[in-house]
Design an enzyme around this catalytic site. Structure first.
Site, PDB file in Angstrom:
ATOM      1  N   HIS A  48      40.990  31.557  14.965  1.00 16.14           N
ATOM      2  CA  HIS A  48      41.985  31.171  13.962  1.00 16.14           C
ATOM      3  C   HIS A  48      43.342  31.729  14.341  1.00 16.14           C
ATOM      4  O   HIS A  48      43.431  32.833  14.884  1.00 16.14           O
ATOM      5  CB  HIS A  48      41.589  31.682  12.570  1.00 16.14           C
ATOM      6  CG  HIS A  48      42.321  31.008  11.458  1.00 16.14           C
ATOM      7  ND1 HIS A  48      43.557  31.418  11.029  1.00 16.14           N
ATOM      8  CD2 HIS A  48      42.002  29.931  10.717  1.00 16.14           C
ATOM      9  CE1 HIS A  48      43.960  30.626  10.059  1.00 16.14           C
ATOM     10  NE2 HIS A  48      43.038  29.712   9.841  1.00 16.14           N
ATOM     11  N   ASP A  65      36.559  26.171   8.588  1.00 16.04           N
ATOM     12  CA  ASP A  65      36.369  24.755   8.915  1.00 16.04           C
ATOM     13  C   ASP A  65      35.017  24.486   9.565  1.00 16.04           C
ATOM     14  O   ASP A  65      34.502  23.378   9.493  1.00 16.04           O
ATOM     15  CB  ASP A  65      37.493  24.271   9.837  1.00 16.04           C
ATOM     16  CG  ASP A  65      38.830  24.355   9.143  1.00 16.04           C
ATOM     17  OD1 ASP A  65      38.946  23.759   8.079  1.00 16.04           O
ATOM     18  OD2 ASP A  65      39.723  25.042   9.648  1.00 16.04           O
TER      19      ASP A  65
HETATM   20  N1  ACO Z   1      36.687  28.207  22.100  1.00 18.54           N
HETATM   21  C1  ACO Z   1      36.740  28.863  23.281  1.00 18.54           C
HETATM   22  N2  ACO Z   1      37.665  29.787  23.588  1.00 18.54           N
HETATM   23  C2  ACO Z   1      38.588  30.048  22.681  1.00 18.54           C
HETATM   24  C3  ACO Z   1      38.611  29.408  21.423  1.00 18.54           C
HETATM   25  C4  ACO Z   1      37.603  28.475  21.146  1.00 18.54           C
HETATM   26  N3  ACO Z   1      37.566  27.841  19.963  1.00 18.54           N
HETATM   27  N4  ACO Z   1      39.654  29.865  20.719  1.00 18.54           N
HETATM   28  C5  ACO Z   1      40.268  30.757  21.485  1.00 18.54           C
HETATM   29  N5  ACO Z   1      39.630  30.879  22.683  1.00 18.54           N
HETATM   30  C6  ACO Z   1      39.961  31.804  23.765  1.00 18.54           C
HETATM   31  C7  ACO Z   1      41.153  31.356  24.560  1.00 18.54           C
HETATM   32  O1  ACO Z   1      40.792  30.563  25.654  1.00 18.54           O
HETATM   33  C8  ACO Z   1      41.765  32.667  24.959  1.00 18.54           C
HETATM   34  O2  ACO Z   1      40.983  33.182  26.020  1.00 18.54           O
HETATM   35  P1  ACO Z   1      41.681  34.118  27.147  1.00 18.54           P
HETATM   36  O3  ACO Z   1      42.159  35.333  26.426  1.00 18.54           O
HETATM   37  O4  ACO Z   1      40.593  34.391  28.116  1.00 18.54           O
HETATM   38  O5  ACO Z   1      42.793  33.292  27.730  1.00 18.54           O
HETATM   39  C9  ACO Z   1      41.506  33.579  23.763  1.00 18.54           C
HETATM   40  O6  ACO Z   1      40.319  33.045  23.143  1.00 18.54           O
HETATM   41  C10 ACO Z   1      42.648  33.616  22.754  1.00 18.54           C
HETATM   42  O7  ACO Z   1      42.942  32.285  22.374  1.00 18.54           O
HETATM   43  P2  ACO Z   1      44.350  31.795  21.861  1.00 18.54           P
HETATM   44  O8  ACO Z   1      44.458  30.346  22.162  1.00 18.54           O
HETATM   45  O9  ACO Z   1      45.419  32.714  22.357  1.00 18.54           O
HETATM   46  O10 ACO Z   1      44.234  31.981  20.339  1.00 18.54           O
HETATM   47  P3  ACO Z   1      45.198  31.306  19.334  1.00 18.54           P
HETATM   48  O11 ACO Z   1      45.362  32.248  18.219  1.00 18.54           O
HETATM   49  O12 ACO Z   1      46.435  30.820  19.958  1.00 18.54           O
HETATM   50  O13 ACO Z   1      44.386  30.013  18.886  1.00 18.54           O
HETATM   51  C11 ACO Z   1      43.107  28.533  17.619  1.00 18.54           C
HETATM   52  C12 ACO Z   1      43.764  29.907  17.666  1.00 18.54           C
HETATM   53  C13 ACO Z   1      44.137  27.465  17.956  1.00 18.54           C
HETATM   54  C14 ACO Z   1      42.617  28.296  16.217  1.00 18.54           C
HETATM   55  C15 ACO Z   1      41.948  28.516  18.621  1.00 18.54           C
HETATM   56  O14 ACO Z   1      41.058  29.555  18.345  1.00 18.54           O
HETATM   57  C16 ACO Z   1      41.217  27.175  18.635  1.00 18.54           C
HETATM   58  O15 ACO Z   1      41.648  26.259  19.317  1.00 18.54           O
HETATM   59  N6  ACO Z   1      40.101  27.052  17.849  1.00 18.54           N
HETATM   60  C17 ACO Z   1      39.378  25.810  17.761  1.00 18.54           C
HETATM   61  C18 ACO Z   1      40.062  24.889  16.764  1.00 18.54           C
HETATM   62  C19 ACO Z   1      39.805  25.285  15.338  1.00 18.54           C
HETATM   63  O16 ACO Z   1      38.699  25.584  14.910  1.00 18.54           O
HETATM   64  N7  ACO Z   1      40.864  25.283  14.539  1.00 18.54           N
HETATM   65  C20 ACO Z   1      40.733  25.617  13.126  1.00 18.54           C
HETATM   66  C21 ACO Z   1      41.513  26.801  12.811  1.00 18.54           C
HETATM   67  S1  ACO Z   1      42.732  26.303  11.702  1.00 18.54           S
HETATM   68  C22 ACO Z   1      44.119  27.224  12.092  1.00 18.54           C
HETATM   69  O17 ACO Z   1      44.056  28.101  12.890  1.00 18.54           O
HETATM   70  C23 ACO Z   1      45.383  26.898  11.390  1.00 18.54           C
END
Ligand code: ACO
Length: 428
Positions: free
Chosen positions: A309, A366
C-alpha cells in the site's frame, strides 16, 4: 528565528522567509508556506501533493507507518467491530457517535429519503443496455441537482444538511438501479423497515416475483465493507470533491466529480484488479509458486494485486478488520470454491514468504473486499459503485468541513511553466 518557525533562504537572491510551523493534534509538523511567495518570490513544487497539506481537517487521521486509521479519534478496528454504517456516517458528519435517541432520529431521517423521483427511474432507464454502472452513477448524481435546485444553496446550513441526508439515503437506491438496468430487471422500491445494508441487498437481489432474505453473515460483511471505505482523508476523490466544491459548485456536482475521480483504475479499481489476477491464475492454470515467483522477478512487470500500500507501510488496518469477515463469509458459502480457495492459499503463501515480509508487503483491504463482493454475487463492474456508495459520506463530510473553514479559498495550484517564452507571431 524561533522553534515556531522554519526559515527558508533563497541562496540565489538572499531573500528569506520565516514560515510558521503548524502542529495538528497528532501527526507530523507542517510548514505554512503561504507567505513564501510574498517574501522570496519562490513557489513550492510538489506533483501529486505528496508533501503538501491542502487543508486542516478534524475528520480522519492516518499514520501509514504505524498502520493507524482513526475517524474522529475512534480506531477503524473499534468501529468495524462495534459500530454500524449509519452510526459511522453520523460520526463523520457530526463529529460524535450518536446516543440511541440521536441514532434513531438520524436513521429515520435517512430512511425518509431513500426513494428517488419517478423521473430518475426514467432517466436511468434511458441509458444504453450496456452502460457502465459508474457512468450511470456519476451522471445520475449530477442530475440530482436538477431535482433539488430549491435546496442547493451552499451557504445555507439546512440546505447542506438535507443534501447530505439525501445523498446518503439515495445512493444505495441509485447504485442498485445501475445493477438492475444492467440485468434488465425491474427497479425495486427501497424498504424502510430494513437496515441500510439489508435494504441495499434487497434493492440489488430481490425481484417482484419472489421473496429475498439476505443471510446475516452477508449483511455483516456488507456493513463492514461500507464502514471500512467510509472515509480515508485527503485521497484523490476527496480532494477532487473539495476542489470542485471550492468554486461554489453545488454539492451534487461536487460529489459527481468525486465519483468520476474514483472511477480511475489507480483509485477505485484495485479490488477489481485483484479479482482479474485471481481469475487469470485460474484460467491459465498458474500455480501459487509460479505466481509468487513472477511477483519477485524484477524483469516481469507483474505485481501481486492486493498486496502492499502507498500509505500503509506496516499493515493496512482495514485489511485486518475485513479478513475475518471474509473468512466467515467464505466458510458459509463453501470455502472450497476454487477461486476462494486459491485466494486463501495465495494469502497464506505470501504471508509466509520472506520477500514479502522483508518489504512489509501485507494484503491490503482491496485483496479481501474484492473476494467479499464476489461472494456476495456483486459483479465486478459494480465494485467501484460499491466504493462510491460507502465513500459518499466521507466526501460530504469533507465538503461540509471545507465550507465551514474560515481559511477556505478556491483551489488554484501554481505551475512551473516549461513552454516557449514570449515570441512574435510569424509574418504571413
Ligand atoms: N507485488 C510484488 N512486489 C511488490 C508489490 C507487489 N504487490 N508491491 C511492492 N512490491 C515490491 C517492489 O517491487 C519493491 O521491491 P524492491 O524494493 O526490491 O525494488 C518494494 O516492494 C517496494 O515497492 P514500491 O513500489 O516502492 O512501493 P510503493 O509504496 O511505491 O507501492 C503499491 C505501493 C503501488 C500499492 C504497490 O505495493 C502495488 O503495486 N501493489 C499492488 C496494487 C494494489 O494492491 N494496490 C492497492 C493499494 S491502493 C493504494 O495504495 C492507494
Amino acid at each position: 528565528m524561533s522553534n515556531d518557525t522554519v526559515t527558508i533562504t533563497d541562496n540565489a537572491t538572499g531573500k528569506s522567509a520565516d514560515l510558521p510551523r503548524i502542529q495538528g493534534s497528532i501527526g507530523r509538523p507542517t510548514v505554512d508556506v503561504r507567505k513564501l511567495a510574498g517574501s522570496t518570490d519562490l513557489f513550492t513544487y510538489d506533483p501529486g501533493f505528496a508533501a503538501t497539506a491542502s487543508c486542516k481537517s478534524s475528520i480522519t487521521y492516518i499514520d501509514g507507518d504505524q498502520g493507524i486509521l482513526l475517524h474522529r479519534g475512534y480506531s477503524i478496528e473499534d468501529l468495524a467491530a462495534n459500530s454500524n454504517y449509519l452510526e459511522v456516517c453520523h460520526l463523520l458528519l457530526d463529529g460524535e457517535l450518536p446516543n440511541q435517541d440521536e441514532f434513531n432520529e438520524f436513521e429515520s431521517i435517512i430512511k425518509n429519503h431513500t426513494m428517488v423521483h419517478e423521473n430518475i427511474h426514467r432517466f436511468m432507464s434511458g441509458f444504453r443496455y450496456d452502460a457502465h454502472p459508474m457512468a450511470m452513477l456519476s451522471a445520475t448524481v449530477a442530475a440530482l441537482a436538477s431535482f433539488y435546485h430549491d435546496s442547493i444553496d451552499i451557504n445555507d446550513e439546512e440546505h447542506r444538511k438535507i443534501t447530505a441526508h439525501r445523498l446518503i439515503a439515495k445512493m444505495p437506491t441509485m447504485a442498485s438501479y445501475c445493477f438492475k438496468h444492467m440485468r434488465g430487471q425491474p427497479f425495486m422500491s427501497p424498504k424502510n423497515n430494513l437496515s441500510y445494508s439489508e435494504n441495499f441487498l434487497h434493492l440489488m437481489f430481490a425481484v417482484p416475483a419472489g421473496d429475498y432474505v439476505p443471510s446475516p453473515t452477508a449483511v455483516r460483511a456488507l456493513e463492514t465493507i461500507l464502514i471500512l471505505h467510509a472515509d480515508h482523508e485527503q485521497n484523490a476523490s476527496t480532494s477532487t470533491v473539495r476542489l470542485a466544491g471550492s468554486s461554489g459548485a453545488n454539492p451534487f456536482a461536487s460529489i459527481a466529480a468525486g465519483i468520476a475521480c474514483l472511477w480511475g483504475p489507480a483509485h477505485g479499481g484495485a479490488n477489481e484488479a485483484v479479482m482479474n489476477m485471481l481469475d487469470d491464475i485460474m484460467d491459465t492454470g498458474a500455480t501459487i509458486e509460479s505466481t509468487i515467483a513472477r511477483a519477485k522477478d524484477k524483469s516481469d512487470p507483474f505485481r501481486l494485486m492486493g498486496f502492499g500500500h502507498r500509505v500503509y507501510k506496516n499493515y493496512d488496518p482495514r485489511a485486518a478488520c475485513i479478513q475475518k469477515v471474509c473468512h466467515d463469509l467464505l466458510d458459509e458459502l463453501g470455502g472450497d470454491q476454487p477461486l476462494f480457495q486459491l485466494a486463501r492459499e495465495l494469502e497464506e503463501a505470501v504471508l509466509a514468504d520472506d520477500y514479502f515480509k522483508e518489504r512489509k508487503l501485507f494484503p491490503n483491504v482491496d485483496f479481501y473486499s474484492g473476494i467479499v463482493l464476489r461472494a456476495l454475487n456483486i459483479p465486478m463492474s459494480m465494485f467501484t459503485v460499491m466504493f462510491a456508495m460507502s465513500r459518499t459520506v466521507g466526501w460530504i463530510a469533507h465538503w461540509q468541513e471545507m465550507h465551514n473553514d474560515p481559511e477556505f479559498r478556491i483551489g488554484r495550484p501554481q505551475q512551473i511553466y516549461t513552454g516557449e517564452t514570449h515570441r512574435p507571431y510569424p509574418k504571413k
